[in-house]
Design a protein around this motif. Structure first.
Motif, PDB file in Angstrom:
ATOM      1  N   VAL A  56     -46.172 -76.587 -88.288  1.00 14.78           N
ATOM      2  CA  VAL A  56     -47.592 -76.943 -88.240  1.00 14.78           C
ATOM      3  C   VAL A  56     -48.028 -77.591 -89.548  1.00 14.78           C
ATOM      4  O   VAL A  56     -48.569 -78.683 -89.569  1.00 14.78           O
ATOM      5  CB  VAL A  56     -48.476 -75.702 -87.964  1.00 14.78           C
ATOM      6  N   MET A  57     -47.784 -76.895 -90.661  1.00 13.67           N
ATOM      7  CA  MET A  57     -48.297 -77.335 -91.960  1.00 13.67           C
ATOM      8  C   MET A  57     -47.253 -78.180 -92.676  1.00 13.67           C
ATOM      9  O   MET A  57     -46.286 -77.659 -93.203  1.00 13.67           O
ATOM     10  CB  MET A  57     -48.666 -76.117 -92.802  1.00 13.67           C
ATOM     11  N   GLY A  64     -48.877 -80.472 -87.350  1.00 12.16           N
ATOM     12  CA  GLY A  64     -48.047 -80.151 -86.189  1.00 12.16           C
ATOM     13  C   GLY A  64     -48.851 -80.026 -84.901  1.00 12.16           C
ATOM     14  O   GLY A  64     -48.374 -80.374 -83.824  1.00 12.16           O
ATOM     15  N   PHE A  65     -50.081 -79.521 -85.007  1.00 12.72           N
ATOM     16  CA  PHE A  65     -50.938 -79.428 -83.822  1.00 12.72           C
ATOM     17  C   PHE A  65     -51.203 -80.826 -83.261  1.00 12.72           C
ATOM     18  O   PHE A  65     -51.102 -81.065 -82.057  1.00 12.72           O
ATOM     19  CB  PHE A  65     -52.273 -78.757 -84.157  1.00 12.72           C
ATOM     20  N   ASP A  66     -51.538 -81.766 -84.156  1.00 10.84           N
ATOM     21  CA  ASP A  66     -51.814 -83.144 -83.728  1.00 10.84           C
ATOM     22  C   ASP A  66     -50.573 -83.792 -83.122  1.00 10.84           C
ATOM     23  O   ASP A  66     -50.649 -84.481 -82.110  1.00 10.84           O
ATOM     24  CB  ASP A  66     -52.315 -83.983 -84.908  1.00 10.84           C
ATOM     25  N   VAL A  67     -49.429 -83.560 -83.745  1.00  7.49           N
ATOM     26  CA  VAL A  67     -48.174 -84.140 -83.246  1.00  7.49           C
ATOM     27  C   VAL A  67     -47.851 -83.591 -81.856  1.00  7.49           C
ATOM     28  O   VAL A  67     -47.453 -84.343 -80.960  1.00  7.49           O
ATOM     29  CB  VAL A  67     -47.008 -83.872 -84.230  1.00  7.49           C
ATOM     30  N   SER A  74     -48.017 -88.655 -74.270  1.00  3.02           N
ATOM     31  CA  SER A  74     -47.203 -89.854 -74.060  1.00  3.02           C
ATOM     32  C   SER A  74     -46.303 -89.667 -72.840  1.00  3.02           C
ATOM     33  O   SER A  74     -45.638 -88.635 -72.694  1.00  3.02           O
ATOM     34  CB  SER A  74     -46.339 -90.121 -75.291  1.00  3.02           C
ATOM     35  N   GLU A  75     -46.271 -90.651 -72.000  1.00  5.56           N
ATOM     36  CA  GLU A  75     -45.429 -90.613 -70.800  1.00  5.56           C
ATOM     37  C   GLU A  75     -43.952 -90.421 -71.158  1.00  5.56           C
ATOM     38  O   GLU A  75     -43.207 -89.767 -70.444  1.00  5.56           O
ATOM     39  CB  GLU A  75     -45.637 -91.915 -70.007  1.00  5.56           C
ATOM     40  N   HIS A  76     -43.517 -90.978 -72.300  1.00  3.00           N
ATOM     41  CA  HIS A  76     -42.104 -90.931 -72.700  1.00  3.00           C
ATOM     42  C   HIS A  76     -41.673 -89.594 -73.289  1.00  3.00           C
ATOM     43  O   HIS A  76     -40.496 -89.281 -73.319  1.00  3.00           O
ATOM     44  CB  HIS A  76     -41.813 -92.039 -73.718  1.00  3.00           C
ATOM     45  N   THR A  77     -42.634 -88.804 -73.771  1.00  4.59           N
ATOM     46  CA  THR A  77     -42.262 -87.576 -74.484  1.00  4.59           C
ATOM     47  C   THR A  77     -42.873 -86.307 -73.899  1.00  4.59           C
ATOM     48  O   THR A  77     -42.569 -85.220 -74.379  1.00  4.59           O
ATOM     49  CB  THR A  77     -42.671 -87.676 -75.973  1.00  4.59           C
ATOM     50  N   LYS A  78     -43.713 -86.428 -72.884  1.00  9.45           N
ATOM     51  CA  LYS A  78     -44.469 -85.254 -72.424  1.00  9.45           C
ATOM     52  C   LYS A  78     -43.603 -84.139 -71.831  1.00  9.45           C
ATOM     53  O   LYS A  78     -44.043 -83.013 -71.754  1.00  9.45           O
ATOM     54  CB  LYS A  78     -45.570 -85.669 -71.454  1.00  9.45           C
ATOM     55  N   ARG A  79     -42.386 -84.440 -71.442  1.00 10.34           N
ATOM     56  CA  ARG A  79     -41.523 -83.407 -70.838  1.00 10.34           C
ATOM     57  C   ARG A  79     -40.521 -82.784 -71.816  1.00 10.34           C
ATOM     58  O   ARG A  79     -39.769 -81.903 -71.449  1.00 10.34           O
ATOM     59  CB  ARG A  79     -40.786 -83.989 -69.636  1.00 10.34           C
ATOM     60  N   ILE A  80     -40.532 -83.247 -73.055  1.00 17.60           N
ATOM     61  CA  ILE A  80     -39.612 -82.681 -74.049  1.00 17.60           C
ATOM     62  C   ILE A  80     -40.142 -81.306 -74.473  1.00 17.60           C
ATOM     63  O   ILE A  80     -41.291 -81.193 -74.900  1.00 17.60           O
ATOM     64  CB  ILE A  80     -39.491 -83.585 -75.294  1.00 17.60           C
ATOM     65  N   PRO A  81     -39.327 -80.264 -74.345  1.00 14.66           N
ATOM     66  CA  PRO A  81     -39.791 -78.941 -74.794  1.00 14.66           C
ATOM     67  C   PRO A  81     -40.097 -78.946 -76.294  1.00 14.66           C
ATOM     68  O   PRO A  81     -39.370 -79.548 -77.078  1.00 14.66           O
ATOM     69  CB  PRO A  81     -38.612 -78.018 -74.493  1.00 14.66           C
ATOM     70  N   ILE A  82     -41.188 -78.275 -76.651  1.00 15.29           N
ATOM     71  CA  ILE A  82     -41.584 -78.155 -78.059  1.00 15.29           C
ATOM     72  C   ILE A  82     -41.628 -76.670 -78.423  1.00 15.29           C
ATOM     73  O   ILE A  82     -42.315 -75.884 -77.778  1.00 15.29           O
ATOM     74  CB  ILE A  82     -42.972 -78.771 -78.318  1.00 15.29           C
ATOM     75  N   ILE A  83     -40.876 -76.327 -79.474  1.00 17.55           N
ATOM     76  CA  ILE A  83     -40.903 -74.978 -80.025  1.00 17.55           C
ATOM     77  C   ILE A  83     -41.595 -75.091 -81.378  1.00 17.55           C
ATOM     78  O   ILE A  83     -41.085 -75.749 -82.285  1.00 17.55           O
ATOM     79  CB  ILE A  83     -39.479 -74.410 -80.206  1.00 17.55           C
ATOM     80  N   MET A  84     -42.760 -74.484 -81.503  1.00 16.74           N
ATOM     81  CA  MET A  84     -43.476 -74.529 -82.764  1.00 16.74           C
ATOM     82  C   MET A  84     -43.071 -73.304 -83.575  1.00 16.74           C
ATOM     83  O   MET A  84     -43.147 -72.175 -83.092  1.00 16.74           O
ATOM     84  CB  MET A  84     -44.982 -74.561 -82.526  1.00 16.74           C
TER      85      MET A  84
END
Length: 127
Positions: A56-57, A64-67, A74-84
């Protein structure tokens, strides 16, 4: 031979990057590294990671919240899992939880975290 799954580690903490990279490479993953949100978006667009581990920071407090929202919009990245993975809950007086609009991540983990735990979370997201 099957192509290795790619993990993008995004964090400005060099020690966390080293620990995470070693554990994930040992687990058989190709590890890409970015040290801020701008680098993250550049790497995502050219390298197409299978999962993103995001702090995040970085350059600023809530980067990180904005990212995460940019990735989900984004259509190209919306399905990529994100672990914060972050220590932000130690810095601010309230607790963050994944939220489909404001914090669209698949998992929210507190630092410190071991390399083994990170590997387990990545494996969980990639099946």
């Amino acid at each position: 031979m099957a192509e290795k799954k790619k993990v993008l580690l995004v964090d400005d903490d060099g020690a966390f990057i080293e620990i995470g990279k070693k554990a994930l490479e040992k687990g058989g993953y190709e590890v890409l590294v970015a040290y801020n949100g701008k680098e993250c978006m550049e790497k995502v667009n050219c390298a197409k990671p299978d999962v993103i581990v995001l702090d995040v920071m970085m350059t600023r407090l809530g980067e990180g919240f904005d990212v995460s929202r940019e990735l989900r919009n984004s259509e190209h990245t919306k399905r990529i899992p994100i672990i914060m993975v972050t220590g932000v809950n130690e810095t601010v007086p309230f607790k963050f939880e994944p939220d489909p609009v404001w914090l669209p991540v698949d998992e929210f983990l507190e630092k410190p975290i071991t390399g083994e735990r990170l590997l387990k979370e990545v494996e969980k997201r990639l099946g």
